[in-house]
Enzyme design. Sequence first.
Site, PDB file in Angstrom:
ATOM      1  CG  MET A  30      -1.909  -1.050   1.092  1.00  0.00           C
ATOM      2  SD  MET A  30      -3.424  -0.694   2.103  1.00  0.00           S
ATOM      3  CE  MET A  30      -2.772  -0.658   3.834  1.00  0.00           C
ATOM      4  CG  HIS A  37       6.943  -2.539   2.158  1.00  0.00           C
ATOM      5  ND1 HIS A  37       7.096  -1.554   3.227  1.00  0.00           N
ATOM      6  CD2 HIS A  37       5.913  -3.031   2.237  1.00  0.00           C
ATOM      7  CE1 HIS A  37       5.764  -1.267   3.442  1.00  0.00           C
ATOM      8  NE2 HIS A  37       4.904  -2.167   3.016  1.00  0.00           N
TER       9      HIS A  37
END
Length: 282
Positions: A30, A37
């Site tokens: 997102m 990440h």
Amino acid sequence: MEVIQTINKLQQVLNEYRAAGKSVGLVPTMGALHDGHASLVDRSVKENDVTVVSIFLNPTQFNDKSDLERYPRTLEADCALLEQHGATIAFAPSVSEVYPEPDTRSFSYPPTDSVMEGAFRPGHFNGVCQIVSKLFCYTDPDRAYFGEKDYQQICVIRRMVDDLKFRVQIVPCPVIREESGLARSSRNTLLTDDERVLAAHIYRIMKQSLALVHEKTVQEVHDYVVSEIDAIDGLKVQYYSIVDGDTLADVQKWDDAAHVVGCITVYCGATPIRLIDHIRYI
């Protein structure tokens, strides 16, 4: 790295890669990317010829509009990080591109999606399944990478994959933590320096509870974690569930399941930021 904003362009590019025999890895995000990440991207780059990272703040998984509004948006910095880590494609569509009309599909996988986050955030996992299933259809990935910080989400997505017969391999990746032990999260950017110090107590206390497994009951360990965290001014436990690591059903005894996991959500700070984490007991 190529930045793509439309589904048609994404599928056109991926079809060319597939025609050349290339494997595809997908990292759904997102945005507001961080080291956690980056670790998923690194894993995908290592294991696939092509790595697609989606950057899409999915509105259908937010049951609290203020939470959606406060969520960090850092597309330029996100793309710079992805390029640095070797991603092939950043897929950054608009909401109208992904949802040209309302998605009315309903997903239900109890108890996996009805407890914990499912109970406190009605509709959240339905929204997760909507967007992840769309991304799987857009990209037809060989592998998809998800961080174990969102432990329950991985369990729900696995149920969805089985249900819809997607051929993708779900690859769970370890939690990346700050030096203090705080799990890396996009929401951490909303914490003040003092609140980051407070938030580090969450994992510290859960780690301490590991030593109690051989002498305390499940309920006693649960109560220890909740009382210790709630005793710290600025922290408030929303729930702490000690569950079967596969089905997410509550366990009453340590030997009720082959894998036992503690999953927690805590509100931190004066303008409370909602933080999640988990720990493996068995």
